[in-house]
Write a protein that holds these residues in place. Structure first.
Motif, mmCIF file in Angstrom:
data_model
loop_
_atom_site.group_PDB
_atom_site.id
_atom_site.type_symbol
_atom_site.label_atom_id
_atom_site.label_comp_id
_atom_site.label_asym_id
_atom_site.label_seq_id
_atom_site.Cartn_x
_atom_site.Cartn_y
_atom_site.Cartn_z
ATOM 1 N N GLN A 1 0.825 -1.200 0.000
ATOM 2 C CA GLN A 1 0.000 0.000 0.000
ATOM 3 C C GLN A 1 0.868 1.262 0.000
ATOM 4 N N PRO A 2 0.655 2.162 -0.955
ATOM 5 C CA PRO A 2 1.447 3.395 -1.002
ATOM 6 C C PRO A 2 1.363 4.202 0.297
ATOM 7 N N GLU A 3 0.213 4.170 0.968
ATOM 8 C CA GLU A 3 0.089 4.926 2.222
ATOM 9 C C GLU A 3 0.970 4.328 3.328
ATOM 10 N N ASP A 4 1.177 3.007 3.306
ATOM 11 C CA ASP A 4 2.080 2.393 4.282
ATOM 12 C C ASP A 4 3.521 2.793 4.004
ATOM 13 N N ILE A 5 3.881 2.810 2.739
ATOM 14 C CA ILE A 5 5.244 3.197 2.354
ATOM 15 C C ILE A 5 5.496 4.656 2.734
ATOM 16 N N GLU A 6 4.549 5.517 2.457
ATOM 17 C CA GLU A 6 4.689 6.945 2.789
ATOM 18 C C GLU A 6 4.745 7.157 4.296
ATOM 19 N N LYS A 7 3.897 6.439 5.038
ATOM 20 C CA LYS A 7 3.896 6.568 6.500
ATOM 21 C C LYS A 7 5.238 6.124 7.075
ATOM 22 N N ALA A 8 5.765 5.014 6.572
ATOM 23 C CA ALA A 8 7.062 4.528 7.045
ATOM 24 C C ALA A 8 8.157 5.563 6.776
ATOM 25 N N LYS A 9 8.142 6.131 5.595
ATOM 26 C CA LYS A 9 9.128 7.149 5.235
ATOM 27 C C LYS A 9 8.998 8.366 6.146
ATOM 28 N N THR A 10 7.769 8.801 6.391
ATOM 29 C CA THR A 10 7.515 9.959 7.251
ATOM 30 C C THR A 10 7.996 9.712 8.680
ATOM 31 N N LEU A 11 7.853 8.477 9.143
ATOM 32 C CA LEU A 11 8.267 8.129 10.508
ATOM 33 C C LEU A 11 9.760 7.798 10.617
ATOM 34 N N GLY A 12 10.479 7.927 9.515
ATOM 35 C CA GLY A 12 11.924 7.796 9.587
ATOM 36 C C GLY A 12 12.529 6.522 9.047
ATOM 37 N N ALA A 13 11.727 5.646 8.456
ATOM 38 C CA ALA A 13 12.306 4.443 7.861
ATOM 39 C C ALA A 13 13.253 4.850 6.735
ATOM 40 N N ALA A 14 14.375 4.167 6.655
ATOM 41 C CA ALA A 14 15.367 4.489 5.642
ATOM 42 C C ALA A 14 15.052 3.851 4.302
ATOM 43 N N ASP A 15 14.254 2.784 4.330
ATOM 44 C CA ASP A 15 13.942 2.065 3.108
ATOM 45 C C ASP A 15 12.687 1.231 3.364
ATOM 46 N N TYR A 16 12.057 0.778 2.292
ATOM 47 C CA TYR A 16 10.849 -0.044 2.399
ATOM 48 C C TYR A 16 10.920 -1.111 1.319
ATOM 49 N N LEU A 17 10.993 -2.357 1.748
ATOM 50 C CA LEU A 17 11.055 -3.468 0.803
ATOM 51 C C LEU A 17 9.846 -4.362 1.009
ATOM 52 N N SER A 18 9.253 -4.788 -0.084
ATOM 53 C CA SER A 18 8.103 -5.681 -0.014
ATOM 54 C C SER A 18 8.572 -7.125 0.066
ATOM 55 N N LYS A 19 7.897 -7.895 0.911
ATOM 56 C CA LYS A 19 8.217 -9.314 1.032
ATOM 57 C C LYS A 19 7.817 -10.027 -0.247
ATOM 58 N N PRO A 20 8.646 -10.951 -0.683
ATOM 59 C CA PRO A 20 8.298 -11.723 -1.884
ATOM 60 C C PRO A 20 7.196 -12.733 -1.577
ATOM 61 N N ASN A 21 6.507 -13.153 -2.631
ATOM 62 C CA ASN A 21 5.438 -14.143 -2.474
ATOM 63 C C ASN A 21 5.968 -15.545 -2.224
ATOM 64 N N GLY A 22 7.097 -15.873 -2.784
ATOM 65 C CA GLY A 22 7.653 -17.217 -2.638
ATOM 66 C C GLY A 22 9.059 -17.173 -2.088
ATOM 67 N N SER A 23 9.572 -18.325 -1.719
ATOM 68 C CA SER A 23 10.895 -18.401 -1.103
ATOM 69 C C SER A 23 12.007 -17.905 -2.031
ATOM 70 N N GLU A 24 11.834 -18.071 -3.338
ATOM 71 C CA GLU A 24 12.881 -17.686 -4.284
ATOM 72 C C GLU A 24 13.150 -16.186 -4.263
ATOM 73 N N GLY A 25 12.136 -15.386 -4.014
ATOM 74 C CA GLY A 25 12.294 -13.938 -4.035
ATOM 75 C C GLY A 25 13.145 -13.383 -2.906
ATOM 76 N N PHE A 26 13.365 -14.178 -1.870
ATOM 77 C CA PHE A 26 14.169 -13.703 -0.744
ATOM 78 C C PHE A 26 15.627 -13.498 -1.145
ATOM 79 N N ASP A 27 16.106 -14.271 -2.108
ATOM 80 C CA ASP A 27 17.479 -14.088 -2.577
ATOM 81 C C ASP A 27 17.670 -12.680 -3.145
ATOM 82 N N GLN A 28 16.713 -12.220 -3.935
ATOM 83 C CA GLN A 28 16.792 -10.876 -4.509
ATOM 84 C C GLN A 28 16.671 -9.806 -3.429
#
Length: 150
Positions: free
Chosen positions: A101-128
C-alpha cells in the motif's frame, strides 16, 4: 579487525525469517541475525531491558529489518518510538512488509524508515531481497536510500 554486522529482524512470521536467514547464507554474507517476534520485543532489545540487558549476548544492531503488521506493537509503533530516542536516530531501519500500500510506504518514510522493501510471495524472491539489502545497506553503511530517490 572489522566489526561483524548485526541485523535485528523484527517479524512475527517464522517462515519469512527462515527464508531470510537462508537467503543470507546462500549469498555468502557473513552477518549475524538476531530475531525478535514483535515490536514490543524490538523496543526491549534496543532499550536493553527485559532479558536483553547483556550487550555481549545482545549487541546493538547495525541494521534493523522491521515488519509492519505484528502483534503488540506494530512496525509503525516502533518507528514512532524510535523518533523519541535521540540515541537511536542513526540506526537504519528497513521496513520489510507484505503490504504494498502506497500509504504504508509513505507513512514509514515519514516516521523515519530508511527504506521499504516488499516481502516476496515465494521463497525464491528472498534471494533478490537480500541482494538489495546488501547493496543498499551492508556495502555502504549509513547510506540513506530515500535521500537518493527524487
Amino acid at each position: 579487525m572489522a566489526k561483524k554486522v548485526l541485523i535485528l529482524v523484527v517479524d512475527d512470521n517464522k517462515d519469512d525469517v527462515f527464508f531470510l536467514r537462508r537467503a543470507f547464507e546462500k549469498a555468502g554474507l557473513d552477518h549475524s541475525i538476531i530475531h525478535v517476534w514483535d515490536g514490543e520485543e524490538a523496543v526491549d532489545y534496543l532499550s536493553g531491558v527485559n532479558g536483553f540487558t547483556d550487550r555481549f549476548r545482545y549487541p546493538f544492531p547495525t541494521l534493523m529489518l522491521l515488519d509492519v503488521k505484528m502483534p503488540k506493537l506494530n512496525g509503525f509503533d516502533v518507528l514512532q518510538w524510535l523518533l523519541t530516542r535521540k540515541d537511536l536516530q542513526k540506526l537504519p531501519v528497513v521496513m520489510f512488509s507484505s503490504s504494498f500500500q502506497p500509504e504504508d510506504i509513505e507513512k514509514a518514510k515519514t516516521l523515519g524508515a530508511a527504506d521499504y522493501l516488499s516481502k516476496p510471495n515465494g521463497s525464491e524472491g528472498f534471494d533478490q531481497v537480500v541482494q538489495t539489502i546488501a547493496s543498499r545497506w551492508l556495502t555502504a553503511p549509513g547510506t540513506n536510500y530515500y535521500a537518493a530517490v527524487p
